[in-house]
Structure formats: C-alpha cells, structure tokens
Scaffold this active site. Structure first.
Site, PDB file in Angstrom:
ATOM      1  N   HIS A 463       0.835  -1.207   0.000  1.00 12.01           N
ATOM      2  CA  HIS A 463       0.000   0.000   0.000  1.00 12.01           C
ATOM      3  C   HIS A 463       0.870   1.257   0.000  1.00 12.01           C
ATOM      4  O   HIS A 463       0.691   2.156  -0.840  1.00 12.01           O
ATOM      5  CB  HIS A 463      -0.909  -0.011   1.233  1.00 12.01           C
ATOM      6  CG  HIS A 463      -1.808   1.173   1.345  1.00 12.01           C
ATOM      7  ND1 HIS A 463      -3.150   1.133   0.996  1.00 12.01           N
ATOM      8  CD2 HIS A 463      -1.585   2.437   1.775  1.00 12.01           C
ATOM      9  CE1 HIS A 463      -3.693   2.320   1.199  1.00 12.01           C
ATOM     10  NE2 HIS A 463      -2.763   3.128   1.673  1.00 12.01           N
ATOM     11  N   GLU A 464       1.817   1.325   0.924  1.00 15.00           N
ATOM     12  CA  GLU A 464       2.646   2.521   1.014  1.00 15.00           C
ATOM     13  C   GLU A 464       3.547   2.662  -0.212  1.00 15.00           C
ATOM     14  O   GLU A 464       3.811   3.783  -0.667  1.00 15.00           O
ATOM     15  CB  GLU A 464       3.480   2.498   2.298  1.00 15.00           C
ATOM     16  CG  GLU A 464       2.654   2.502   3.578  1.00 15.00           C
ATOM     17  CD  GLU A 464       1.594   3.589   3.625  1.00 15.00           C
ATOM     18  OE1 GLU A 464       1.813   4.681   3.042  1.00 15.00           O
ATOM     19  OE2 GLU A 464       0.534   3.364   4.246  1.00 15.00           O
ATOM     20  N   HIS A 467       1.645   4.400  -2.904  1.00 17.24           N
ATOM     21  CA  HIS A 467       1.719   5.855  -2.745  1.00 17.24           C
ATOM     22  C   HIS A 467       3.056   6.377  -3.270  1.00 17.24           C
ATOM     23  O   HIS A 467       3.115   7.399  -3.966  1.00 17.24           O
ATOM     24  CB  HIS A 467       1.600   6.229  -1.259  1.00 17.24           C
ATOM     25  CG  HIS A 467       0.209   6.255  -0.729  1.00 17.24           C
ATOM     26  ND1 HIS A 467      -0.813   6.969  -1.316  1.00 17.24           N
ATOM     27  CD2 HIS A 467      -0.322   5.679   0.387  1.00 17.24           C
ATOM     28  CE1 HIS A 467      -1.920   6.819  -0.604  1.00 17.24           C
ATOM     29  NE2 HIS A 467      -1.651   6.042   0.426  1.00 17.24           N
ATOM     30  N   HIS A 470       3.264   6.598  -7.000  1.00 17.88           N
ATOM     31  CA  HIS A 470       2.483   7.733  -7.504  1.00 17.88           C
ATOM     32  C   HIS A 470       3.331   9.003  -7.460  1.00 17.88           C
ATOM     33  O   HIS A 470       3.266   9.850  -8.366  1.00 17.88           O
ATOM     34  CB  HIS A 470       1.222   7.891  -6.650  1.00 17.88           C
ATOM     35  CG  HIS A 470       0.132   8.666  -7.317  1.00 17.88           C
ATOM     36  ND1 HIS A 470      -1.023   9.017  -6.664  1.00 17.88           N
ATOM     37  CD2 HIS A 470      -0.002   9.149  -8.571  1.00 17.88           C
ATOM     38  CE1 HIS A 470      -1.815   9.680  -7.481  1.00 17.88           C
ATOM     39  NE2 HIS A 470      -1.211   9.776  -8.649  1.00 17.88           N
TER      40      HIS A 470
END
Length: 682
Positions: A463-464, A467, A470
């Site tokens: 998940h991190e 980020h 992105h």
C-alpha cells in the site's frame, strides 16, 4: 559554521542536522521566499514570477521536510524545533494564500492569450492555484481576512498538539510481567519482541506496549482474557478523559477547538460547514453524493456483517465458553474461528514472509508491471540504523529515490505513511528527481530471528509503496501538479490500494514469500487456505471503515461545531446505525483519530472507500488481460502514475479504463453480494 538546512541538496544530510539549526534556517528561507515574490511582482509573468517563486519555495519545503519527518520518527528533541518551524511555515503559506497581488497574477495568466496554448500541467497548476487562493481567503477583507489567517495558524498548532498527545499516550503506557504464563498464546515472535522491549528498559521478563505489533499480538493471541481487557482499554482510551491515563493527555479540548476553528473557516468563506469546504478540492460533487455513497454501501454490507458477528458469538459460546462477547474478545475469537474454518493463521504464514524476501519480491512485481528497477543506495545518511535508501531506475537511469523506515520503535509515530522529500521539477540546474519517505511499523528482527511479516503487514508495505510510486513515477515537471501534488484527496488512495491486489495473486505471492530458514516456497495448501480466507469477516471490516467515514463526514457537516460530549453522542449514533461489534464504555476512538484531527482526512475519510471503487475497477482490467500484462501495466503507468495532478482524476481513470468507474469489482473483491448501488464516484 554554515547551516546545512539553507541549501538542502537532493538528499537531506541527516548526519549534519541538529535541532538548533531549524528556527534560524526556516526564518531565512521564508524571508527569501517573500523577497523573491516581491521581485517577481515587478514584472508579472510565468517566467518572472512563478518560476523563481517555485524555486525559493522548493528550498523551504526541502528544509522543513526532514524536520517534520524527524519529529514523526524520532520525536523527543525534534518536537520543539519542529513546532517552531511549523509556526513560521504556516504563517508564510497563510499569508501567501491571501496575497492579492499574486492572486491577480494567476488570474491574468489564466485570462491571457497564450494560456490555451500552454501544456496541460502548467494550465492545471494555474487553475488549481486559483481555487486554492479562494479557499485560503484571498477574497476576504479586514477583520474577516485577519481572522481566517489567525485560525489557519492556530489549526496547525492544534493538529500538532493532537498528534503529540496521541504519541505520548501511546508511549507512556506499558504492562510488565516476569511470569511468562501470563502471556500464554502469544507467538514466539511477539514474546521475543516483548522480552527485547523489557531489556531495553532494564527490566526482567516481558513488556507489552501499545505500539501496533505488540498491541495486535495480545488482542489476537493472548489466552489471558484479563490481559486482553487491560491492553484493549488502554489502547481505545488513549489521549482521552477516561481509561488508565484519563485526563493526562486528554485531546477533548483540542478536538473541540479544531472543530470550532474549521467551522469558522468555512463560514468566513460563505460555506455552510467544513464538509463543504473540504469537498471544494475533491472529486465528489457534494455532501449528498458522499453520504449517499456511504449509506448505500452500508446498507449492502451490514446484513453480511450482522451474520458474521452472530457467527462469532455462536462460536464463542459453543466452542470457547465465552458467553458474553466483549470488545477485547473480537480479534481473539475471530482468530480461533478462522483457524477452525480455514486451518490458517497470520502466525502460521509469518515464517514465509521474511521482510527481506517480501521487499525484494515487491520490487520484482513493480519491475514486471512498470519496467522500473530498484537498487539500494550506498553511503547515504539516514536518521536510524534500520533505515534503508533505494534508487528507482528506468533503463538503468536514476529517476527517483526513497527512504524506507520499516520497523516500530519507541517515540516513533504509529501507523504507516508516505511523505515527500522532494518533488520532480525543472530547476536552473536541470531536472530535480522526486524523493519519498516510506514509513511502516513492523516488528523488527530480534536476535538471530529476522523480521517476519504477517500477510496484513505485507499488504501495508505494498500500500505505502503504491503511494510512493504515484509520487516517484510522475513525468510532470511543474511542482504544483507533479507526483501526488494537486491530486484530489479522494483519489490519492487509488494507486496504493491498487498495488495491494498483487498480495493476493499466486504468481506474485511466489515472488514475495519463502520460508526464512529453509527458503522453501509457501506450500500450496497454505496458499489455498490463505486465499480461501481472504474475505473472512470482510463485511465487518467494511462497516467499521464506513463507521469511521460516516462519523467524520457528519461531524464536519454539522450545522455548528460539536462539544466533546456531542462528538461522543454522534459517534454512538453512527455506531447504532452501522456498527455490529460491541463497544467498551471507555472507548474514545475519536480522541486518537489522527487521520482527521492531525492529518489531511478531515471530512475526507470516505476517500478510502471512494478510491477503492477506482482501484478495484482498475485492477479488474489486469484480471481480464493478465496480472503482469506489460501493455496494461504501461497503460496504468502512462495514464495514472505519470500524470500526477496534472489532470482531473476522473478523466485520468476514464482514459485508463475506457469508461466511467464501476463498483462491481469492489463488491466482488470484498465478497459482498453484488447488487445495483445507486452511487457513482463521478
């Protein structure tokens, strides 16, 4: 001696940073920004005004970023200098947001003849800038203008105070024993960590803390019901007026003040409430759209959640002799039921997910998807011996970098997050690469045993890193809209949730798993059980997230700011509508809800579910074409990750998917019966 914060290179020189350097450096850099603006206003244009101002602000951001970061991961000596710097930085940005002359430059540029011929990133930065000026009170006059600015400064202070109280309350409570039988049921990894924690304090035996790995181990595995009750009570009452630390780090007044000032800000801008203010920079059209989305999803998920909790109660009574299921029993009973049904547990999987293998496997997954490689940096200063630094490469060339601080420790903020070191942008010296911080709180290695992750922690890492991608894979060179900058907040979770999907794909699991002692792959029987258990209690998890989202949104959509007692009543009301699990009387969840009181999610916690519609639907294309289909990976890279905030998030999604988002994939991935929902994130 020169102050290293005055001219931060691409990577902060952490070995040279000292707390006493912060205040004078930030003051000087703020002054430079102000002087640069005044010079740029003499002959207003993109090149004369905005380019040099971006350069000066970039230096300010790169100086304050490591200070803010060190306060989060080390706290202690960095708290006071961080807060002093925060005061100066907040004052600068508040005044800039109300600078009428600069606002007029943006307006003139937007109305100029050349505007339509500009590339989209530059145009978007102007349009978003105009929006942000208006949300900063640029149109206010006199007392209203001064009040808005004062409120903005005070809100920054209060958010920091809220976070400090949560951190201090978390760090202050411990439970110590020299009797190992009190900890019966805890896995060896948790016992080793508890013993190590005790040794660090000069104690014999074992020490339980409220840090994530310790707390979760007790709640999930401890047979000692009284211990579970005691630890649970301490955790859910942190920073409040009740529980074992009642009143000591109480966030009640801080919370009230934050809500009051937020409501004032919205009212000063002519808005009904802070929810309306929040939505002005998000994808969602209005409050009605958000509430309809959340309520409709709750209506579909709650029957399944009721069934799951009934099943849990029946199992607790029939199999575990627990007649009245209490809040501190939920995770423990759930783990027992999961083991009975699927013969699988997180602890059984843990030996197959050593941190080093998961990390290298994650890098392999990303390479297959987006044709980028990861290489560990050498001789790069960090703030702790556990921290690693990596470069991201494309065709052998460095395009970005990131620090990875993976393990829990004392005085480190809980949870997991990504933050910005520097943004991709063009500078007079050339292209500045994007650099990120990635932070988690996993159990560290203890003695000869390496760090072993639960599968839940594996998804957190993915998940991190989503980020981080992105931020790091952007191809936009205008800082205001490169990476995560300028991305609508209710879309910013999409890439992170998107990458989590590979944690459940057999092809990818083979890359991220191997027994830490033998190197053997995850056995097929365990893999099948893990996948079969994927949606175990998923409806209970969904309504829990909806509880938080509805509480947050209704709290900020209130006609008037609520007092602490009213906040509790509202949360009780929301729970009555959507929650299915029992709640302890000492539960003061709101007092430690840092996402909305010390983070960026105020009237925006719904973003997790909103963005999950987008991420699930995006992943469904990979399900159709192949989870490592290079063409689809490139399509996601070019249409989503590379674009940053340069275009509207919904437009980018439609370009990728070829249509408007559809909720079917979210319901399917969550195991919730697919029914037509009267919602759309458009």
């Amino acid at each position: 001696m020169s102050n290293p914060l005055l001219n931060i290179p691409l990577l902060p020189p952490f070995e040279k940073l000292e707390p006493e350097l912060v205040e004078p450096a930030i003051a000087e850099l703020v002054k430079t920004c102000e002087q640069t603006l005044q010079q740029g206003l003499k002959a207003p244009s993109w090149e004369n005004t905005l380019v040099p101002l971006e350069q000066a602000q970039d230096q300010l951001n790169k100086a304050f970023s490591p200070v803010s970061h060190l306060n989060s991961v080390l706290s202690g000596q960095w708290r006071a200098p961080y807060e002093a710097g925060l005061t100066q930085v907040t004052a600068y940005w508040t005044e800039l947001g109300q600078n009428r002359a600069l606002y007029d430059v943006y307006r003139q540029l937007a109305q100029s003849a050349e505007f339509e011929n500009w590339q989209q990133p530059r145009k978007q930065s102007i349009e978003l800038g105009l929006r942000d000026f208006e949300l900063s009170g640029v149109g206010l006059q006199g007392q209203a203008r001064e009040q808005f600015a004062a409120n903005s400064r005070r809100l920054a202070e209060l958010s920091s105070q809220f976070a400090n109280n949560v951190l201090d309350a978390t760090s202050a409570w411990t439970w110590h024993t020299e009797d190992e039988s009190q900890l019966f049921g805890l896995p060896q990894t948790a016992l080793a960590a508890a013993h190590s924690a005790a040794e660090a304090k000069g104690l014999d035996g074992w020490l339980i803390t409220l840090e994530g790995p310790s707390y979760l181990a007790v709640m999930t595995h401890a047979e000692n019901r009284e211990l579970r009750r005691e630890v649970h009570t301490a955790f859910i009452s942190r920073a409040s007026d009740t529980g074992p630390q009642g009143g000591e780090y109480d966030n009640s007044e801080v919370m009230e003040a934050i809500l009051t000032l937020r409501a004032e800000q919205a009212n000063l801008l002519g808005m009904k409430n802070y929810a309306e203010f929040s939505l002005a920079s998000k994808m969602a059209a209005d409050a009605e759209a958000v509430l309809e989305f959340l309520n409709d999803l709750a209506e579909r998920a709650k029957p399944a959640a009721r069934s799951e909790i009934s099943e849990l109660r029946e199992f607790a009574t029939d199999k575990l002799n627990v007649d009245a299921l209490q809040p501190w029993d939920i995770a423990w009973v759930g783990e027992k039921l999961k083991q009975q049904r699927y013969a699988i547990s997180q602890e059984e999987l843990r030996p197959y997910f050593p941190y080093a293998k998961v990390l290298s496997g994650l890098f392999t997954v990303v390479e297959k998807l987006f044709a980028v490689t990861v290489e560990e940096g050498t001789d790069i200063a960090t703030w702790h011996s556990d921290v690693q630094f990596f470069w991201l490469l494309k065709n052998g060339e460095k395009i970005a970098g990131f620090y990875l601080d993976a393990f829990a420790r004392e005085k480190k903020r809980g949870g997991a997050w990504m933050d910005t070191v520097s943004s991709r942008r063009q500078t007079p010296e050339g292209l500045q690469l994007p650099i990120a911080y990635l932070v988690c709180n996993f159990s560290p290695a203890v003695g000869a045993m390496p760090s072993l992750l639960t599968h839940t922690e594996v998804t957190t890492l993915f998940h991190e890193f989503g980020h981080g991608l992105h931020h790091m894979l952007t191809q936009i060179d205008v800082a205001a809209v490169s990476g995560i900058n300028g991305v609508a907040w209710d879309a910013v979770e999409m890439p992170s949730q998107f990458l989590e999907n590979w944690c459940w794909q057999p092809q990818a699991i083979a890359m991220i798993s191997a027994h830490y002692e033998t190197g053997e792959p995850l056995p097929e029987v365990l893999l099948e059980k893990m996948l079969a258990a994927k949606n175990f209690q998923s409806a209970m998890f969904t309504v829990r997230q909806l509880e938080f989202a509805l509480f947050d949104f209704r709290l900020h959509a209130s006609d008037a700011p609520l007092k602490a007692e009213q906040v509790q009543l509202l949360l009780d009301e929301v729970r009555e509508e959507v929650a299915v699990v029992p709640i302890a009387s000492e539960n003061r969840f709101q007092h430690a809800f840092s996402h909305i009181f010390a983070g960026g999610y105020a009237a925006g916690y719904y973003s997790y579910k909103w963005a999950e519609v987008l991420s699930s639907d995006a992943f469904s294309l990979f399900e159709e074409e192949g989870i490592f289909d290079r063409k689809t990976g490139e399509k996601f890279l070019h249409n989503i990750l590379e674009q940053g905030g340069s275009r509207d998030a919904l437009d980018l999604f439609v370009h990728f998917r070829g249509r408007q988002p559809n909720i079917d994939a979210l319901l399917r991935h969550s195991g919730i019966e697919q029914q037509e929902l009267n919602i759309s994130p458009s």
